[in-house]
Design a protein around this motif. Structure first.
Motif, PDB file in Angstrom:
ATOM      1  N   ALA A  39       0.868  -1.215   0.186  1.00 48.21           N
ATOM      2  CA  ALA A  39      -0.046  -0.115  -0.115  1.00 48.21           C
ATOM      3  C   ALA A  39       1.010   1.073  -0.082  1.00 48.21           C
ATOM      4  O   ALA A  39       2.053   1.071   0.524  1.00 48.21           O
ATOM      5  CB  ALA A  39      -0.934   0.073   1.391  1.00 48.21           C
ATOM      6  N   ARG A  40       0.334   2.317  -0.635  1.00 51.47           N
ATOM      7  CA  ARG A  40       1.060   3.615  -0.250  1.00 51.47           C
ATOM      8  C   ARG A  40      -0.030   4.557  -0.891  1.00 51.47           C
ATOM      9  O   ARG A  40      -0.698   4.521  -1.926  1.00 51.47           O
ATOM     10  CB  ARG A  40       2.384   3.511  -1.430  1.00 51.47           C
ATOM     11  N   GLY A  41       0.147   5.740  -0.524  1.00 54.41           N
ATOM     12  CA  GLY A  41      -0.599   7.013  -0.801  1.00 54.41           C
ATOM     13  C   GLY A  41      -1.286   7.606   0.578  1.00 54.41           C
ATOM     14  O   GLY A  41      -0.902   7.020   1.646  1.00 54.41           O
ATOM     15  N   MET A  42      -2.250   8.153   0.122  1.00 56.29           N
ATOM     16  CA  MET A  42      -3.133   8.760   1.185  1.00 56.29           C
ATOM     17  C   MET A  42      -4.042   7.762   1.932  1.00 56.29           C
ATOM     18  O   MET A  42      -4.555   7.175   1.175  1.00 56.29           O
ATOM     19  CB  MET A  42      -3.641  10.013   0.829  1.00 56.29           C
ATOM     20  N   PRO A  43      -4.562   8.032   3.203  1.00 57.90           N
ATOM     21  CA  PRO A  43      -5.334   7.115   3.960  1.00 57.90           C
ATOM     22  C   PRO A  43      -6.748   7.340   3.126  1.00 57.90           C
ATOM     23  O   PRO A  43      -7.251   8.579   2.932  1.00 57.90           O
ATOM     24  CB  PRO A  43      -5.424   7.387   5.210  1.00 57.90           C
ATOM     25  N   ALA A  44      -7.447   6.393   3.099  1.00 56.74           N
ATOM     26  CA  ALA A  44      -9.066   6.498   2.554  1.00 56.74           C
ATOM     27  C   ALA A  44      -9.831   6.716   3.865  1.00 56.74           C
ATOM     28  O   ALA A  44     -10.780   7.697   3.604  1.00 56.74           O
ATOM     29  CB  ALA A  44      -9.595   5.035   2.246  1.00 56.74           C
ATOM     30  N   GLN A  45      -9.260   6.540   5.232  1.00 57.04           N
ATOM     31  CA  GLN A  45     -10.052   6.983   6.212  1.00 57.04           C
ATOM     32  C   GLN A  45      -8.934   6.949   7.437  1.00 57.04           C
ATOM     33  O   GLN A  45      -8.126   6.081   7.469  1.00 57.04           O
ATOM     34  CB  GLN A  45     -11.214   6.018   6.498  1.00 57.04           C
ATOM     35  N   VAL A  46      -9.252   7.921   8.455  1.00 49.52           N
ATOM     36  CA  VAL A  46      -8.370   8.080   9.491  1.00 49.52           C
ATOM     37  C   VAL A  46      -9.104   7.906  10.683  1.00 49.52           C
ATOM     38  O   VAL A  46     -10.307   8.479  10.735  1.00 49.52           O
ATOM     39  CB  VAL A  46      -7.273   9.211   9.649  1.00 49.52           C
ATOM     40  N   TYR A  47      -8.596   7.091  12.024  1.00 47.46           N
ATOM     41  CA  TYR A  47      -9.477   7.208  13.174  1.00 47.46           C
ATOM     42  C   TYR A  47      -8.299   7.575  14.343  1.00 47.46           C
ATOM     43  O   TYR A  47      -7.259   7.488  14.187  1.00 47.46           O
ATOM     44  CB  TYR A  47      -9.917   5.909  13.320  1.00 47.46           C
ATOM     45  N   GLU A  48      -9.297   8.128  15.543  1.00 49.24           N
ATOM     46  CA  GLU A  48      -8.657   8.151  16.709  1.00 49.24           C
ATOM     47  C   GLU A  48      -7.642   9.570  16.414  1.00 49.24           C
ATOM     48  O   GLU A  48      -7.973  10.435  15.870  1.00 49.24           O
ATOM     49  CB  GLU A  48      -8.125   6.848  17.251  1.00 49.24           C
ATOM     50  N   ALA A  49      -6.125   9.140  17.002  1.00 51.19           N
ATOM     51  CA  ALA A  49      -5.512  10.360  16.776  1.00 51.19           C
ATOM     52  C   ALA A  49      -4.433  10.215  15.452  1.00 51.19           C
ATOM     53  O   ALA A  49      -3.569  11.087  15.365  1.00 51.19           O
ATOM     54  CB  ALA A  49      -4.187  10.183  18.008  1.00 51.19           C
ATOM     55  N   ALA A  55       1.085   7.361   3.683  1.00 48.05           N
ATOM     56  CA  ALA A  55       1.662   5.884   4.335  1.00 48.05           C
ATOM     57  C   ALA A  55       1.991   5.154   3.365  1.00 48.05           C
ATOM     58  O   ALA A  55       1.547   5.276   2.240  1.00 48.05           O
ATOM     59  CB  ALA A  55       0.771   5.505   5.211  1.00 48.05           C
ATOM     60  N   VAL A  56       3.134   4.242   3.616  1.00 49.95           N
ATOM     61  CA  VAL A  56       3.619   3.417   2.617  1.00 49.95           C
ATOM     62  C   VAL A  56       3.752   2.026   3.346  1.00 49.95           C
ATOM     63  O   VAL A  56       4.159   2.093   4.672  1.00 49.95           O
ATOM     64  CB  VAL A  56       5.021   3.730   1.983  1.00 49.95           C
ATOM     65  N   LEU A  57       3.416   0.916   2.794  1.00 53.11           N
ATOM     66  CA  LEU A  57       3.763  -0.471   3.541  1.00 53.11           C
ATOM     67  C   LEU A  57       4.185  -1.380   2.685  1.00 53.11           C
ATOM     68  O   LEU A  57       3.675  -1.477   1.536  1.00 53.11           O
ATOM     69  CB  LEU A  57       2.029  -1.028   3.889  1.00 53.11           C
ATOM     70  N   ILE A  58       5.358  -1.938   3.302  1.00 55.22           N
ATOM     71  CA  ILE A  58       6.286  -2.744   2.331  1.00 55.22           C
ATOM     72  C   ILE A  58       6.346  -4.192   3.110  1.00 55.22           C
ATOM     73  O   ILE A  58       6.800  -4.052   4.289  1.00 55.22           O
ATOM     74  CB  ILE A  58       7.410  -2.363   2.082  1.00 55.22           C
ATOM     75  N   GLU A  59       6.166  -5.337   2.172  1.00 57.20           N
ATOM     76  CA  GLU A  59       6.358  -6.285   3.157  1.00 57.20           C
ATOM     77  C   GLU A  59       7.804  -6.980   2.619  1.00 57.20           C
ATOM     78  O   GLU A  59       8.209  -6.866   1.557  1.00 57.20           O
ATOM     79  CB  GLU A  59       5.116  -7.421   2.580  1.00 57.20           C
ATOM     80  N   PHE A  60       8.309  -7.751   3.506  1.00 57.75           N
ATOM     81  CA  PHE A  60       9.598  -8.415   3.385  1.00 57.75           C
ATOM     82  C   PHE A  60       9.642  -9.691   3.967  1.00 57.75           C
ATOM     83  O   PHE A  60       8.659 -10.029   4.840  1.00 57.75           O
ATOM     84  CB  PHE A  60      10.912  -7.586   3.863  1.00 57.75           C
ATOM     85  N   ASP A  61      10.472 -10.829   3.732  1.00 55.42           N
ATOM     86  CA  ASP A  61      10.295 -12.089   4.141  1.00 55.42           C
ATOM     87  C   ASP A  61      10.767 -12.319   5.482  1.00 55.42           C
ATOM     88  O   ASP A  61      10.447 -13.170   6.295  1.00 55.42           O
ATOM     89  CB  ASP A  61      11.116 -13.026   3.313  1.00 55.42           C
ATOM     90  N   SER A  62      11.751 -11.199   6.277  1.00 55.02           N
ATOM     91  CA  SER A  62      12.160 -11.104   7.520  1.00 55.02           C
ATOM     92  C   SER A  62      12.436  -9.912   8.019  1.00 55.02           C
ATOM     93  O   SER A  62      12.677  -8.877   7.084  1.00 55.02           O
ATOM     94  CB  SER A  62      13.230 -12.123   7.558  1.00 55.02           C
ATOM     95  N   VAL A  63      12.518  -9.616   9.261  1.00 58.33           N
ATOM     96  CA  VAL A  63      13.105  -8.215   9.712  1.00 58.33           C
ATOM     97  C   VAL A  63      14.621  -8.071   9.084  1.00 58.33           C
ATOM     98  O   VAL A  63      15.110  -6.889   8.751  1.00 58.33           O
ATOM     99  CB  VAL A  63      13.012  -8.244  11.206  1.00 58.33           C
ATOM    100  N   ALA A  64      15.330  -9.088   9.062  1.00 58.11           N
ATOM    101  CA  ALA A  64      16.769  -9.100   8.661  1.00 58.11           C
ATOM    102  C   ALA A  64      16.783  -8.346   7.348  1.00 58.11           C
ATOM    103  O   ALA A  64      17.691  -7.780   6.787  1.00 58.11           O
ATOM    104  CB  ALA A  64      17.581 -10.163   8.810  1.00 58.11           C
ATOM    105  N   GLN A  65      15.851  -8.839   6.464  1.00 58.91           N
ATOM    106  CA  GLN A  65      15.805  -8.804   4.814  1.00 58.91           C
ATOM    107  C   GLN A  65      15.330  -7.286   5.015  1.00 58.91           C
ATOM    108  O   GLN A  65      15.883  -6.367   4.046  1.00 58.91           O
ATOM    109  CB  GLN A  65      14.887  -9.537   4.246  1.00 58.91           C
ATOM    110  N   ALA A  66      14.412  -6.807   5.690  1.00 55.34           N
ATOM    111  CA  ALA A  66      14.063  -5.476   5.814  1.00 55.34           C
ATOM    112  C   ALA A  66      15.162  -4.352   6.190  1.00 55.34           C
ATOM    113  O   ALA A  66      15.195  -3.181   5.417  1.00 55.34           O
ATOM    114  CB  ALA A  66      12.807  -5.123   6.640  1.00 55.34           C
TER     115      ALA A  66
END
Length: 97
Positions: A39-49, A55-66
Motif C-alpha cells: 500500500a502507498r498513498g493517502m489514507p482512505a480514512q483515519v481514526y482516533e489520533a 503512508a507506505v507499507l512494504i512486506e519483506f520475508d524477514s526483519v533482517a531482510q527489511a
C-alpha cells in the motif's frame, strides 16, 4: 520465520521534487532487496489520533531482510536524493506468525 513490514508515514513534505527523485530510486532499490509494496498513498480514512498523511507499507520475508534493504547502497542513494525534502517516520515491524 515471520514476515516483516516496513511502515513509513510522511509527517511533512517540504520538497516535492526531492520526494519524486527519492521515489524513482527507492522503489526499485527496495524491490530488488526483496520488498513488496502492499500500500502507498493517502489514507482512505483515519481514526482516533491518526493524522491524514501519506503512508507506505512494504512486506519483506524477514526483519533482517527489511533492515538489509534499508542499508543497501542503492537505498542510501535514494535517501541522499530525498535529503531534507520530507520528514518521515519509518518502522520495521515483525509480522504475527
Amino acid at each position: 520465520m515471520p514476515k516483516a513490514y516496513w511502515i513509513s508515514t510522511y509527517r511533512s513534505i517540504s520538497d516535492p521534487a526531492a520526494l519524486a527523485e527519492y521515489a524513482k530510486l527507492a522503489g526499485p532499490a527496495l524491490q530488488a532487496a526483496g520488498g513488496r509494496f502492499l500500500a502507498r498513498g493517502m489514507p482512505a480514512q483515519v481514526y482516533e489520533a491518526a493524522v491524514n498523511q501519506r503512508a507506505v507499507l512494504i512486506e519483506f520475508d524477514s526483519v533482517a531482510q527489511a533492515i538489509a534493504a534499508h542499508d543497501t547502497p542503492e537505498y542510501q542513494a535514494a535517501l541522499d536524493a530525498l535529503g531534507n525534502g520530507a520528514e518521515r517516520d519509518i518502522r520495521i515491524v515483525e509480522g504475527v506468525a
